[in-house]
Design a protein around this motif. Structure first.
Motif, short mmCIF file in Angstrom:
data_model
loop_
_atom_site.label_atom_id
_atom_site.label_comp_id
_atom_site.label_asym_id
_atom_site.label_seq_id
_atom_site.Cartn_x
_atom_site.Cartn_y
_atom_site.Cartn_z
N UNK A 9 0.85 -1.19 0.00
CA UNK A 9 0.00 0.00 0.00
C UNK A 9 0.89 1.24 0.00
N UNK A 10 0.54 2.18 -0.86
CA UNK A 10 1.20 3.48 -0.87
C UNK A 10 0.13 4.56 -0.76
N UNK A 11 0.57 5.77 -0.42
CA UNK A 11 -0.34 6.90 -0.32
C UNK A 11 -0.36 7.72 -1.59
N UNK A 12 -1.09 8.81 -1.54
CA UNK A 12 -1.23 9.70 -2.70
C UNK A 12 0.08 10.38 -3.07
N UNK A 13 0.97 10.53 -2.10
CA UNK A 13 2.31 11.08 -2.33
C UNK A 13 3.30 10.17 -1.61
N UNK A 14 4.48 9.97 -2.24
CA UNK A 14 5.51 9.11 -1.64
C UNK A 14 6.88 9.65 -1.98
N UNK A 15 7.88 9.31 -1.15
CA UNK A 15 9.27 9.62 -1.42
C UNK A 15 9.87 8.54 -2.30
N UNK A 16 10.64 8.95 -3.31
CA UNK A 16 11.28 7.99 -4.21
C UNK A 16 12.73 8.38 -4.47
N UNK A 23 19.56 10.46 -8.41
CA UNK A 23 18.60 11.39 -7.80
C UNK A 23 17.94 10.74 -6.58
N UNK A 24 18.00 11.43 -5.44
CA UNK A 24 17.43 10.91 -4.20
C UNK A 24 16.50 11.94 -3.58
N UNK A 25 15.58 11.43 -2.77
CA UNK A 25 14.70 12.31 -2.00
C UNK A 25 13.74 13.11 -2.85
N UNK A 26 13.10 12.44 -3.83
CA UNK A 26 12.12 13.10 -4.68
C UNK A 26 10.72 12.84 -4.14
N UNK A 27 9.90 13.87 -4.12
CA UNK A 27 8.50 13.68 -3.77
C UNK A 27 7.74 13.37 -5.05
N UNK A 28 7.03 12.26 -5.05
CA UNK A 28 6.25 11.88 -6.24
C UNK A 28 4.77 11.88 -5.90
N UNK A 96 14.27 3.83 -16.26
CA UNK A 96 15.26 3.83 -15.20
C UNK A 96 14.67 3.17 -13.97
N UNK A 97 15.53 2.71 -13.07
CA UNK A 97 15.04 2.05 -11.86
C UNK A 97 14.51 3.08 -10.87
N UNK A 98 13.40 2.71 -10.24
CA UNK A 98 12.74 3.53 -9.24
C UNK A 98 12.79 2.80 -7.91
N UNK A 99 13.21 3.48 -6.85
CA UNK A 99 13.18 2.93 -5.50
C UNK A 99 12.05 3.62 -4.74
N UNK A 100 11.16 2.80 -4.19
CA UNK A 100 10.05 3.30 -3.37
C UNK A 100 9.91 2.31 -2.22
N UNK A 141 2.77 9.48 2.15
CA UNK A 141 4.07 9.06 2.66
C UNK A 141 3.96 7.85 3.59
N UNK A 142 3.32 6.80 3.09
CA UNK A 142 3.13 5.56 3.84
C UNK A 142 4.45 4.80 3.95
N UNK A 143 5.17 4.71 2.85
CA UNK A 143 6.42 3.96 2.81
C UNK A 143 7.57 4.81 3.35
N UNK A 144 8.55 4.13 3.93
CA UNK A 144 9.75 4.82 4.39
C UNK A 144 10.48 5.40 3.18
N UNK A 145 11.24 6.48 3.41
CA UNK A 145 12.08 7.01 2.35
C UNK A 145 13.06 5.94 1.93
#
Length: 155
Positions: A9-16, A23-28, A96-100, A141-145
């Motif tokens: 489960x993720x929220x409407x906005x998450x850190x990726x 690139x780190x610490x992007x708000x998506x 590209x690879x995405x980390x979430x 921001x459900x998931x940890x950064x």
């Protein structure tokens, strides 16, 4: 009610993070109405490297403090995208690879100017399906950064 144990489960906005682009610490913002994900970019220039199509661009990050990051990535294709207002635009597409959270997977992003938008990155439905994610729009921001270690974890 059905539950899906293999989905996160993720929220409407998450850190990726986008580790292959450095690139780190992007708000998506999660946009289930969009098929393809997109990244705010300018100075987009296609070029050839070893006979392959590539694209270089400046990614724009942050909303309060503007950060710029020069990137290069293999070009996947050029797509015609129709905006929610009906405007059609040709966009370069990269993968590209995405980390979430604790997940890392390849995602296609279109490159476009989003300077008037609050979020510089949108995650579309294809990325959500590939990442096995479900969205609870009541949460953010459900998931940890993603950790900085993810920068070296991309294949």
């Amino acid at each position: 009610m059905k539950t899906f144990d293999h989905l996160s489960v993720i929220g409407l906005r998450e850190w990726i993070n986008l580790p292959e682009l450095g690139m780190v610490g992007l708000r998506a913002k999660i946009d289930t109405g969009a098929s393809t994900s997109c990244l705010h970019a300018s100075d987009i220039q296609p070029f050839q490297r070893d006979g392959e199509d590539w694209v270089r661009f400046t990614a724009h990050l942050g909303t309060l403090v503007q950060r710029r990051h020069r990137c290069e990535a293999p070009l996947v294709t050029v797509k015609r995208i129709k905006s929610s207002t009906g405007h059609v635009q040709s966009r370069y597409v990269i993968r590209t690879h995405l980390a979430l959270g604790d997940r890392l997977w390849p995602v296609e992003f279109t490159l476009t100017c989003r300077k008037t938008m609050r979020y510089r990155v949108l995650l579309g439905s294809k990325a959500l399906v590939d990442g096995q994610l479900v969205v609870n729009p009541a949460l953010t921001y459900v998931q940890d950064k993603p950790s900085l270690a993810d920068l070296s974890g991309a294949p």
